[in-house]
Enzyme design. Structure first.
Site: not given
Ligand code: NAD
Ligand code: TYD
Length: 370
Positions: A37, A85, A133-135, A159, A163, A198
């Site tokens: 994606t 996602e 996620t902790d969310e 989201y 999850k 992000k």
């Molecule tokens: P990301 O969005 O960077 O990557 C997600 C990957 O999944 C992408 O490469 C995308 O192409 C793939 N994908 C999406 N839909 C798909 C499908 N239907 N089939 C196969 N592949 C698909 O996410 P991330 O930040 O690497 O997060 C990875 C995992 O960790 C997720 O499950 C997310 O919920 C969890 N997580 C992330 C964070 C964070 O801070 N990034 C925190 C808590 C939990």
């Molecule tokens: P984000 O990186 O989207 O992660 P999450 O929503 O999963 O915590 O955002 C981190 C924090 O930063 C969240 O409190 C929202 C805030 N944020 C901004 O203030 N400005 C921005 O442009 C973005 C993307 C996030």
């Protein structure tokens, strides 16, 4: 030697996990399944795909026939399920894809793994790690204790709800079918290869380009920042040594509000420009190029609807049971991350061309300075 399927292995955490897994267990065979994606990036995996160190399959976790073929061919005994996602703001703008991938996709992957392991008679040796996620626990007040594994589920964004639903499905498969699954719930990750939508990469890139740094609301929202390499170490500990059916919370122990995070990013960039004069010619629009502070770009904008105020993780269970502890302090981790984005300009310029611009218009076009 094990065969492992990493779903979502082309995403931010997935790419880091592929590299960490290869370093820790070079004999294992890794297959990455990823739908590629907008969030995916294959640049860091390309050399591994080219020299056949890993196998890459472009496909949807919801495609049960494809997943079954992969199980038949590779006889996986480990699944690290990261495909999702994952961006809260996108889930607010367009929740449907979140239900499709995070709920129905997780269901299809679980069902296929269960069927395959049952028919191969490998349930005893198999492990399915569901990365969440902790969310799912909702939002904390300032005086509340950090989330533990027994905190009630109170998801607030589409989201988080998707999850939460996937976590419940995994749990139900453990209880009902004896699925050898484990769940991790982690806090906000940061580090190399994070998508520029992000918070941290967005602010670094905007500062380098001299664009406003859009902090939602008053910036008092708190996140518990976890360096992605600490996260990957914990994931490997849980999948190998965790107890089946258990949930493990993973946190960075680094609670910071968004104002402080953005301020720290600005200070880190200001320092980097002061040390390396070449940065000024590479990024002439950055205020630090002319000796001003990046803080001058900070702008407070319309808040995110339903914006969770505070996340914090109690990672005591992970430490007590598995001896796994996060080691990277936020200031050091942030400096490493900012330097990574300074070094990897080609990487983020590729990502921020094209479709990314349409997202920026959609998410920030309606926000006004407050
Ligand atoms: P990301 O969005 O960077 O990557 C997600 C990957 O999944 C992408 O490469 C995308 O192409 C793939 N994908 C999406 N839909 C798909 C499908 N239907 N089939 C196969 N592949 C698909 O996410 P991330 O930040 O690497 O997060 C990875 C995992 O960790 C997720 O499950 C997310 O919920 C969890 N997580 C992330 C964070 C964070 O801070 N990034 C925190 C808590 C939990
Ligand atoms: P984000 O990186 O989207 O992660 P999450 O929503 O999963 O915590 O955002 C981190 C924090 O930063 C969240 O409190 C929202 C805030 N944020 C901004 O203030 N400005 C921005 O442009 C973005 C993307 C996030």
């Amino acid at each position: 030697m094990r065969n492992i399927l990493i779903s979502g292995g082309a995403g931010f955490i997935g790419q880091n996990l592929v590299h960490a897994w290869r370093a820790a267990r070079p004999a294992d065979r890794i297959v990455v399944l990823d739908a590629v994606t907008y969030a995916a990036n294959l640049r860091s995996l390309d050399p591994l795909i080219a020299d056949r160190s890993i196998t890459f399959v472009k496909g949807d976790i919801g495609d049960a026939a494809l997943v079954r073929r992969l199980f038949d061919e590779h006889q996986f005994t480990r699944v690290a399920h990261l495909a999702a996602e994952s961006h809260v703001d996108r889930s607010i703008a367009d929740p449907e894809a979140f239900l499709q991938t995070n709920v129905l996709g997780t269901f299809a992957l679980l069902q296929t793994a269960l069927d395959s392991w049952r028919s191969a008679g490998t349930m005893d040796d198999a492990r399915f790690l569901h990365v969440s996620t902790d969310e799912v626990y909702g939002s904390l007040g300032l005086a509340d204790p950090a989330f533990s594994e027994t905190s009630p589920y109170r998801p607030n964004s589409p989201y988080a709800a998707s999850k939460a639903a996937s976590d419940h499905l995994v749990r139900s498969f453990v209880v009902t079918y004896g699925m050898p699954a484990l769940i991790t719930n982690c806090s906000n990750n940061y580090g190399s290869y994070q998508h520029p939508e992000k918070l941290i990469p967005l602010m670094v890139i905007h500062a380098l380009e001299g664009k406003p740094l859009p902090i939602y609301g008053d910036g008092s929202n708190i996140r518990d920042w976890l360096h992605v390499s600490d996260h990957c170490d914990a994931l490997m500990a849980v999948i190998e040594r965790g107890r089946i059916g258990e949930t493990y919370n993973i946190g960075g122990g680094n609670e910071r509000n968004n104002r402080d995070v953005v301020g720290l990013i600005c200070d880190t960039l200001d320092r980097a420009f002061a040390i390396d004069p070449k940065l000024a010619s590479r990024f002439p629009s950055c205020p630090a190029a002319s000796g001003n502070s990046c803080r001058s770009l900070i702008s407070f904008v319309t808040d995110r609807p339903g914006h969770d105020h505070r996340y914090a993780i109690d990672a005591g269970k992970l430490a007590r049971e598995l001896g796994s502890r996060c080691s990277i302090g936020f200031e050091a981790g942030l400096e490493q991350t900012v330097n990574w984005y300074l070094d990897q300009e080609t990487w983020w310029r590729d990502v921020t061309s094209g479709a990314y611009q349409a997202w920026i218009e959609k998410n920030y076009g309606f926000r006004i300075a407050v």
